[in-house]
Design an enzyme around this catalytic site. Structure first.
Site, PDB file in Angstrom:
ATOM      1  N   ASN A 388       7.152 -19.760 -29.736  1.00  0.00           N
ATOM      2  CA  ASN A 388       7.716 -20.450 -30.900  1.00  0.00           C
ATOM      3  C   ASN A 388       7.159 -19.870 -32.203  1.00  0.00           C
ATOM      4  O   ASN A 388       7.055 -18.666 -32.326  1.00  0.00           O
ATOM      5  CB  ASN A 388       7.506 -21.959 -30.769  1.00  0.00           C
ATOM      6  N   SER A 389       6.756 -20.708 -33.144  1.00  0.00           N
ATOM      7  CA  SER A 389       6.394 -20.203 -34.477  1.00  0.00           C
ATOM      8  C   SER A 389       5.087 -19.432 -34.526  1.00  0.00           C
ATOM      9  O   SER A 389       4.804 -18.773 -35.529  1.00  0.00           O
ATOM     10  CB  SER A 389       6.343 -21.362 -35.478  1.00  0.00           C
TER      11      SER A 389
END
Length: 585
Positions: A388-389
């Site tokens: 993800n981020s």
């Protein structure tokens, strides 16, 4: 579950078609009949996706299980600036095909099929018990007939021949022993020559252990009841058993009797009602659908001893292909979901279960000074998840390396598209984009980076499974996966050992990751949150801490409970405080 069932069916189908191809070639051009036992390879292929690939736990040197406290001196970092960036959650919901409902439906259907087929199997088994119980011993005259027919064959103790009043056609089954049942009327009404064919045929089933294999295959067909092809293979096994039994008879009679034997089969199949409806036994009269094939095989029978080398070669070749294709179907399953490489450093087990509470996850920290890892939940720390981020750390570094952004100008204009967070709806630079985890900023960087460049860098960094998939948002609950342990290893290696990226780029990246800064420590990090169809299922916090005496790389991952980046950051800070890394708070 649904994905596993689909992979199982595809894997099964591939090997099934391959074996059909081999059978066709060998039969057409070499008049060679493959042994029915090769069909077991289809079962193995179908089961492989369900087999958990487990390796022995890696052993590390000097493993210490004591809860550590990291020494922290109160030396000044020569910084007079106190900085704290507030924890905020910037994560968007990713809508993907919902396999959960499909999984539930397929699981229920599978269970229902298993119950129905298990009941059918048990019913067939009880009927065999009934047949055995009501069977009669042969009289002396009947025994003499059998002994004469089987004079040239070793009459094994595990083969029993009896007669029964309730059956219309001879059958063979396994119930502790191989039992051949002959209708009582056959010893009176059937001529001796035809009786000889029948006895030899049924004896072949017992000698070849066909009925035992039939039971085993039925058990597997119950387990794999979700796969319609398994029932086709089961029919082929029964057909092969009959053909093989016919070959045995032909090998034990004169060639001028072949026609008579074929007529006996035709008479039995066409004139005697099909008796055997039991799935666990073989019947001499068989089904009409098999009659044509049996007669053709009698006409074209190759009675020469067949080489086992061909069978061995095909089994080995098929097995190798099966292993290769199973790994392809499972999407590199061995490497996708777990990090297997052993650490070559000392490491220390932590117990941070109280801090994690109801959250499932892991924590990993590395001390540069001690060259040592600290790990909570080592097994979980090796499981791979979507970054993800946290992957924006690497997108930023790639963007700096490719000069898409630089230290003098990292600004990108907003395209005036409305995003779910106000902080995203404005012009961004690297610092604000990293702090606010602005998706469009990093997607724009990714769009300007060639796929081959990214693939090369991920390979050099040894980043997780390195799977770029369609190369579109591949880091957001998609193809790219990395373990918590790898997050620390890769981040540390990139910042401390990698010479490809400039020191200037590393400094600018660090500046964008700064969260807290005071006279005791500097905390750098990036959160990551995975939300799929409205459900939080993945939470990360990856970063490092600089103190007066050491530098620590760390990562926290949450997979259950409250799996968000914000929660992972809070847990990380609690652990780092408890260990003395964030001393002086």
């Amino acid at each position: 579950m649904a994905k596993l069932l689909i992979m199982s069916i595809v894997s099964f189908c591939f090997i099934f078609l391959l074996l059909l191809f081999f059978r066709y070639i060998l039969k057409r051009y070499f008049n060679y009949m493959l042994n029915y036992k090769v069909w077991y390879l289809t079962l193995l292929a179908g089961l492989i996706p369900f087999i958990p690939i487990k390796f022995s736990l890696f052993k590390f040197n000097n493993v210490n299980n004591q809860a550590p406290t990291v020494e922290s001196k109160s030396h000044d970092l020569n910084h007079n600036i106190n900085t704290t960036k507030p924890i905020q959650e910037f994560a968007t919901d990713i809508h993907k095909f919902n396999w959960d409902s499909i999984d539930n439906i397929s699981t229920v259907i599978w269970i229902v099929l298993v119950i129905i087929l298990s009941f059918k199997f048990l019913k067939a088994l009880l009927y065999l018990k009934y047949l055995k119980k009501q069977s009669l011993y042969l009289n002396e005259n009947e025994k003499n007939k059998i002994d004469t027919i089987l004079f040239n064959h070793q009459y094994k103790k595990n083969i029993v021949i009896r007669k029964a009043e309730t059956i219309q056609s001879p059958i063979t089954f396994w119930y502790g022993k191989y039992i051949i049942l002959i209708p009582s009327s056959y010893f009176k009404s059937v001529i001796d020559k035809r009786l000889k064919y029948i006895i030899l045929h049924e004896y072949a089933h017992a000698k070849n252990r066909d009925t035992l294999h039939l039971i085993i295959f039925n058990i597997f067909s119950i387990i794999m009841s979700y796969n319609p092809l398994v029932h086709i293979v089961k029919r082929k096994i029964i057909h092969d058993n009959e053909v093989e039994a016919d070959r045995f008879v032909l090998n034990n009679i004169n060639k001028n009797e072949f026609k008579t034997y074929a007529e006996s089969i035709m008479d039995s199949v066409l004139n005697v009602p099909f008796f055997n409806k039991n799935i666990l036994s073989h019947s001499f009269n068989g089904k009409k659908s098999l009659l044509k094939r049996r007669l053709i095989n009698i006409k074209e029978a190759n009675l020469k001893k067949q080489s086992k080398l061909i069978l061995i070669f095909i089994c080995i070749f098929t097995f190798l292909l099966m292993v290769i294709q199973s790994q392809f179907l499972m999407g590199q399953s061995i490497t996708d979901y777990n990090y297997k490489k052993p650490l070559h450093n000392d490491y220390q087990i932590l117990d941070k279960s109280k801090i994690f509470g109801s959250n499932s996850g892991s924590f990993v920290m590395y001390s540069m000074k001690k060259d040592k890892y600290y790990i909570y939940n080592e097994k979980e720390s090796r499981k791979r998840y979507s970054p993800n981020s946290t992957y924006k750390i690497y997108l930023a570094m790639f963007g700096l390396d490719r000069h898409i952004i630089n230290d003098e100008n990292s600004r990108m204009s907003w395209n005036h598209k409305h995003y779910p967070f106000d902080a995203w709806n404005k012009e961004q630079d690297l610092n604000t984009a990293m702090q606010n985890s602005v998706n469009w900023y990093f997607e724009r960087i990714s769009d300007q980076i060639p796929k081959n460049y990214t693939a090369t860098q991920l390979k050099q960094l040894n980043y997780g499974n390195k799977n770029l998939g369609s190369y579109k948002s591949y880091w957001m609950e998609d193809s790219l996966k990395i373990s918590n342990l790898e997050q620390v290893i890769v981040f540390k290696n990139m910042m401390e050992q990698n010479n490809h990226f400039s020191k200037k780029a590393k400094n600018q990246l660090s500046s964008s990751l700064l969260i807290k800064k005071n006279e005791k420590y500097e905390l750098y990090g990036k959160t990551g949150t995975g939300i799929v169809n409205g459900k939080y299922n993945n939470g990360w916090f990856v970063g490092y801490v600089i103190t007066n005496h050491d530098k620590y790389y760390f990562a926290t991952h949450l997979s259950d409970g409250k799996p968000s980046g914000k929660n992972a950051e809070l847990i990380s800070e609690k652990i780092l405080k408890e260990m003395g890394v964030l001393n002086g708070q």
